[in-house]
Every structure is written in structure tokens, then in C-alpha cells.
Design a protein around this motif. Structure first.
Motif, mmCIF file in Angstrom:
data_model
loop_
_atom_site.group_PDB
_atom_site.id
_atom_site.type_symbol
_atom_site.label_atom_id
_atom_site.label_comp_id
_atom_site.label_asym_id
_atom_site.label_seq_id
_atom_site.Cartn_x
_atom_site.Cartn_y
_atom_site.Cartn_z
ATOM 1 N N TYR A 198 11.807 2.161 2.310
ATOM 2 C CA TYR A 198 11.667 1.158 3.375
ATOM 3 C C TYR A 198 10.755 0.027 2.914
ATOM 4 C CZ TYR A 198 13.621 4.710 6.555
ATOM 5 O OH TYR A 198 14.422 5.649 7.167
ATOM 6 N N SER A 199 9.679 0.384 2.220
ATOM 7 C CA SER A 199 8.727 -0.623 1.751
ATOM 8 C C SER A 199 9.371 -1.555 0.732
ATOM 9 C CB SER A 199 7.492 0.056 1.155
ATOM 10 O OG SER A 199 6.829 0.804 2.151
ATOM 11 N N ASP A 249 0.837 -1.212 0.000
ATOM 12 C CA ASP A 249 0.000 0.000 0.000
ATOM 13 C C ASP A 249 0.866 1.255 0.000
ATOM 14 O OD1 ASP A 249 -2.350 -1.433 -0.046
ATOM 15 O OD2 ASP A 249 -2.834 -1.103 2.068
ATOM 16 N N TRP A 250 1.870 1.282 0.878
ATOM 17 C CA TRP A 250 2.740 2.459 0.959
ATOM 18 C C TRP A 250 3.546 2.643 -0.313
ATOM 19 C CZ3 TRP A 250 4.563 0.538 6.374
ATOM 20 C CH2 TRP A 250 3.576 0.804 7.323
ATOM 21 N N LEU A 251 3.880 1.547 -0.972
ATOM 22 C CA LEU A 251 4.670 1.626 -2.193
ATOM 23 C C LEU A 251 3.848 2.182 -3.355
ATOM 24 C CD1 LEU A 251 7.360 1.088 -3.578
ATOM 25 C CD2 LEU A 251 6.638 -1.284 -3.919
ATOM 26 N N ILE A 252 2.586 1.809 -3.445
ATOM 27 C CA ILE A 252 1.788 2.213 -4.608
ATOM 28 C C ILE A 252 0.965 3.480 -4.383
ATOM 29 C CG2 ILE A 252 1.697 -0.130 -5.545
ATOM 30 C CD1 ILE A 252 -1.198 -0.339 -4.506
ATOM 31 N N PRO A 293 8.125 -10.919 -8.130
ATOM 32 C CA PRO A 293 7.565 -10.519 -9.432
ATOM 33 C C PRO A 293 6.644 -9.292 -9.339
ATOM 34 C CG PRO A 293 7.417 -12.902 -9.151
ATOM 35 C CD PRO A 293 7.876 -12.337 -7.842
ATOM 36 N N GLU A 294 5.808 -9.239 -8.302
ATOM 37 C CA GLU A 294 4.922 -8.086 -8.109
ATOM 38 C C GLU A 294 5.724 -6.808 -7.839
ATOM 39 O OE1 GLU A 294 1.481 -7.691 -8.213
ATOM 40 O OE2 GLU A 294 1.522 -9.709 -9.068
ATOM 41 N N LEU A 295 6.735 -6.937 -6.991
ATOM 42 C CA LEU A 295 7.586 -5.804 -6.644
ATOM 43 C C LEU A 295 8.298 -5.285 -7.888
ATOM 44 C CD1 LEU A 295 8.814 -3.980 -4.479
ATOM 45 C CD2 LEU A 295 10.480 -5.794 -3.988
ATOM 46 N N ASP A 304 9.374 -1.203 -11.898
ATOM 47 C CA ASP A 304 9.569 -0.897 -13.323
ATOM 48 C C ASP A 304 8.574 0.162 -13.809
ATOM 49 O OD1 ASP A 304 11.695 -2.655 -13.596
ATOM 50 O OD2 ASP A 304 10.477 -4.296 -14.406
ATOM 51 N N LYS A 305 7.323 0.037 -13.374
ATOM 52 C CA LYS A 305 6.273 0.964 -13.799
ATOM 53 C C LYS A 305 6.524 2.377 -13.255
ATOM 54 C CE LYS A 305 2.027 0.893 -11.930
ATOM 55 N NZ LYS A 305 1.809 2.233 -11.440
#
Length: 193
Positions: A147-148, A134-137, A164-166, A171-172
Motif C-alpha cells: 500500500y505504501s 516510514d512504513w516502507l522502510i 527517485p527515493e522510492l 532496489d535496496k
């Protein structure tokens, strides 16, 4: 004639009084953290305030909790269910950044597997994964994202779907972020490949 007696003022706790005087200066935060380290009986209240967004000192409590966690991470062990299940209630960046660092410390400790390690339950780990993604996106500052990313990288060594999700998220978002974000992203992407 009717006499109106004034309502007694609500007494502030010792910790609330200390937090009232905490400022963003590092030395000031360290002094308050040292007070907690010398008075462990205040720790439970510190955690409670850290996860009370309506409390005016909420973000200050989070700052202090981060500093205390560097010294006494094991103090969090009996409070992990509360801590992890409430990560999602934090909305203020000033509260999220230090808590994201504490999450990273907890996850690192959990996988060290020695007598001083934190023992996170499967539910605690799921809460940490969810909050970190959540914090990353969402629109958080670069330190929280860094940190995330690091937390999720560690977790991805144990949950095969995370890396893979990370990678997709990094990349995006890579082109839209600062040099600091790119440095952490590059470091982690190298380790994932």
C-alpha cells in the motif's frame, strides 16, 4: 460502621460494545462496518478509537474504518487533520495495515479532482508521505509495504523527489522480500522508468 459503596462500572459506548464482538473474520468486520454506515453518528468515535493505541479495540476500529472508507471516504474529510497528523502514533501491524490502505484511498481520491474527491491540505499530504516512507522502510508486513509503495508512486507524480527515493528503497530491499512484495515493486518500477 463505614459502608463502602462499589464504584459504578464504566459504561461502554455502543461502538465499544460492538468492537468487543468483532473478530478477524471478514463477514464479522463487514457487519460492524455496515452498522457504522447505518449509524453515521458513530463515525467520529470510530476514528478516535482507531488512533488510540491504548484502547484494546484499536486494531478492530482500524479494520472497520478501512471497510467504511471503501463506501464513504468523504466522511473522513472533516477529520483529515486529526487522521493524517496521527498516522505516526500507530505501532501495531494490525492497525497500520488497514490505515495504510485508507491513506492510499485518500491520496487516490485527492488527485482525481472531481466533486466527490477528498481535499487533502499540503500538511495532510506531507503526513501521508512521511508515514508511507516510514512504513516502507520499517519492519512492517508486505501488505502495508505494498500500500505504501502504491501511495508513494501516486504522490511521486506530483512531488518530483519521491520517485527517485522510492526507487532506491525498492532496489535496496527487493531481494529480501516475498513474491507479493516483488510483484508490486516490479509493477511500480516499470511505471517510474
Amino acid at each position: 460502621m463505614l459502608e463502602i459503596t462499589p464504584k459504578p462500572k464504566k459504561m461502554l459506548s455502543l461502538l465499544q460494545e460492538k468492537l468487543d464482538y468483532v473478530s478477524a473474520y471478514r463477514e464479522n468486520r463487514l457487519k460492524c462496518a455496515q452498522d457504522i454506515l447505518e449509524n453515521p453518528s458513530l463515525f467520529e468515535e470510530l476514528i478516535s478509537i482507531s488512533f488510540s493505541p491504548e484502547n484494546k479495540n484499536n486494531h478492530k476500529a482500524c479494520w472497520i474504518l478501512e471497510f467504511v472508507s471503501y463506501e464513504e471516504l468523504l466522511w473522513l474529510q472533516p477529520h483529515l487533520d486529526f487522521f493524517c497528523s496521527n498516522l505516526k502514533i500507530l505501532k501495531d501491524e494490525s492497525s497500520i495495515r488497514p490505515i495504510a490502505k485508507v491513506v492510499q484511498l485518500l491520496v487516490k481520491s485527492h488527485y482525481k479532482k472531481n466533486e466527490n474527491s477528498i481535499a487533502l491540505s499540503e500538511q495532510n499530504l506531507q503526513d501521508c508521505i512521511e508515514a508511507s516512507f516510514d512504513w516502507l522502510i520499517t519492519d512492517t508486513k508486505v501488505a502495508t509495504k505494498a500500500y505504501s509503495i502504491r501511495t508513494l508512486f501516486i504522490l511521486g507524480n506530483y512531488y518530483d523527489w519521491i520517485h527517485p527515493e522510492l526507487k532506491v528503497i525498492i532496489d535496496k530491499d527487493y531481494a529480501d522480500h516475498s513474491a507479493a512484495y516483488k510483484a508490486v515493486a516490479k509493477e511500480v518500477l516499470k511505471k517510474i522508468k
